[in-house]
Design an enzyme around this catalytic site. Sequence first.
Site, mmCIF file in Angstrom:
data_model
loop_
_atom_site.group_PDB
_atom_site.id
_atom_site.type_symbol
_atom_site.label_atom_id
_atom_site.label_comp_id
_atom_site.label_asym_id
_atom_site.label_seq_id
_atom_site.Cartn_x
_atom_site.Cartn_y
_atom_site.Cartn_z
ATOM 1 N N HIS A 1 -3.589 -2.884 -6.465
ATOM 2 C CA HIS A 1 -4.226 -3.407 -5.247
ATOM 3 C C HIS A 1 -3.372 -4.479 -4.571
ATOM 4 O O HIS A 1 -3.521 -4.724 -3.376
ATOM 5 C CB HIS A 1 -5.629 -3.933 -5.560
ATOM 6 C CG HIS A 1 -6.622 -2.837 -5.751
ATOM 7 N ND1 HIS A 1 -7.976 -3.018 -5.604
ATOM 8 C CD2 HIS A 1 -6.462 -1.523 -6.057
ATOM 9 C CE1 HIS A 1 -8.608 -1.864 -5.825
ATOM 10 N NE2 HIS A 1 -7.700 -0.949 -6.121
ATOM 11 N N ASP A 2 -2.499 -5.135 -5.324
ATOM 12 C CA ASP A 2 -1.546 -6.058 -4.708
ATOM 13 C C ASP A 2 -0.488 -5.274 -3.929
ATOM 14 O O ASP A 2 -0.262 -5.524 -2.738
ATOM 15 C CB ASP A 2 -0.880 -6.918 -5.797
ATOM 16 C CG ASP A 2 0.052 -7.969 -5.214
ATOM 17 O OD1 ASP A 2 -0.218 -8.435 -4.078
ATOM 18 O OD2 ASP A 2 1.040 -8.327 -5.872
ATOM 19 N N VAL B 1 -1.134 -3.553 -0.414
ATOM 20 C CA VAL B 1 -1.485 -4.371 0.754
ATOM 21 C C VAL B 1 -0.295 -5.273 1.096
ATOM 22 O O VAL B 1 -0.066 -6.283 0.441
ATOM 23 C CB VAL B 1 -2.753 -5.205 0.477
ATOM 24 C CG1 VAL B 1 -3.159 -5.974 1.730
ATOM 25 C CG2 VAL B 1 -3.886 -4.301 0.008
ATOM 26 N N GLY C 1 2.750 -4.897 0.415
ATOM 27 C CA GLY C 1 3.741 -4.986 -0.651
ATOM 28 C C GLY C 1 3.304 -5.851 -1.823
ATOM 29 O O GLY C 1 2.287 -6.548 -1.768
ATOM 30 N N ASP D 1 3.242 -8.765 -3.400
ATOM 31 C CA ASP D 1 3.556 -10.143 -3.011
ATOM 32 C C ASP D 1 2.492 -11.141 -3.474
ATOM 33 O O ASP D 1 2.429 -12.260 -2.968
ATOM 34 C CB ASP D 1 3.718 -10.238 -1.486
ATOM 35 C CG ASP D 1 2.435 -9.852 -0.749
ATOM 36 O OD1 ASP D 1 1.442 -9.486 -1.427
ATOM 37 O OD2 ASP D 1 2.424 -9.926 0.490
ATOM 38 N N SER E 1 -0.534 -11.253 -2.830
ATOM 39 C CA SER E 1 -1.528 -11.592 -1.796
ATOM 40 C C SER E 1 -2.968 -11.388 -2.286
ATOM 41 O O SER E 1 -3.873 -12.108 -1.864
ATOM 42 C CB SER E 1 -1.282 -10.788 -0.513
ATOM 43 O OG SER E 1 -1.360 -9.398 -0.773
ATOM 44 N N ASN F 1 -12.231 -4.382 -3.277
ATOM 45 C CA ASN F 1 -12.106 -5.448 -4.280
ATOM 46 C C ASN F 1 -13.405 -6.195 -4.560
ATOM 47 O O ASN F 1 -13.613 -6.700 -5.664
ATOM 48 C CB ASN F 1 -11.056 -6.471 -3.825
ATOM 49 C CG ASN F 1 -9.649 -5.911 -3.840
ATOM 50 O OD1 ASN F 1 -9.323 -5.051 -4.667
ATOM 51 N ND2 ASN F 1 -8.812 -6.370 -2.922
#
Length: 316
Positions: free
Chosen positions: A62-63, A66, A68, A70, A72, A90
């Site tokens: 899931h990181d 979205v 890349g 990173d 987030s 999420n």
Amino acid sequence: MKIAGLISFVMILVTAAFAQPLYPDYYDKTCPQALSTIKRVVDDAVQQEKRMGASLLRLHFHDCFVNGCDGSVLLDSTPEFESEKMAAPNRNSARGFEVIDRIKSEVDHACGHPVVSCADILAVAARDSVVALGGPYWDVLLGRRDATSASKSAADADIPAPTLDLSGLINSFQNHGLDVHDLVALSGGHTIGFAQCRLFRDHIYNDSNIDPEFRRELQAICPRNGDDTNLHSLDPTPAFFDTNYYRNVLVQRGLLHSDKALLESPETGGAVAAYSLNLNAFAKDFVISIVKMGNIKPLTGDQGQIRYNCRKVNYG
Ligand code: HEM
Ligand SMILES: *[C@@H]1O[C@H](CO)[C@@H](O)[C@H](O)[C@H]1NC(C)=O
């Protein structure tokens, strides 16, 4: 002298402008204890609760989907942006954030200062989780830096929904530079972990070609109304990284509509059948595809930052 100066100036411009390749020994000099510390905390968390291994693997996915890989997904909401944790895929679903917090604080303590990014911690924790549940080892490429913002709307748009058909899944993966082989191999992540009733309800009441006994078993724990958060495992052995996910999808015992969708084409259905009989082939292809996923648009060089706290952007 002048030429050398010019060359190094150009080099700086080049390294600033282009993404740097990730590599496995990125922290060997700056934090030799990084990888062993992450593994220790992951092993401890998975020993306490096997499902945590699944939850950490899913967080990395899931990181990466979205903007890349990173980090987030780890950021909490601020006045500037709404957290990706609030996005539909999420909300009341993604978990494991406390374990990432614990890894971050132990790694920073071991290194003496914050040098390991939250994005890299997620990628390594995903690998260590797979290994802790009996799956394959791979060298995690490192050197990702952390985003300074997050996007709930991108998380809503870019993480595939379990209601998608095969064409929608292929599209979603293609948008992230992943092909149909990556889709089938990475869907094998569902060899571990659980899903909530609300996310497989339509599938078990409305889809055709579902094993009747499986349908009855699921309807018993997931009524048409209510019990939204009741859990069922994604395959019969949710604490083991094995081929049971594919064996069950093949005999119409896939838990999610998106799992069953892999049977919609001869190409993907053929790959499901092949993996169901060959753990080595699945493990080998899973590793290739998850390394590819881990390479989605990383921030490198002077992009982004190394967060002090995975939930918050550093200021000042
Ligand atoms: C192909 C598209 C995918 C869809 C539509 C999808 C959808 C879902 C859904 C709906 C759940 C249940 C969440 C819940 O009930 O709270 C889930 C769980 C999970 N997914 Fe996926 N997923 C996909 C791909 C992946 C990939 C690529 C991975 C990792 C390689 C992955 C790993 C997991 C794991 C490990 C769980 C269990 C998490 C836990 O027990 O906490 N999924 N997925
Ligand atoms: C199944 O399909 C019907 C008719 O389209 C719909 O009303 C219902 O909400 C769907 N889901 C379930 C769990 O019955």
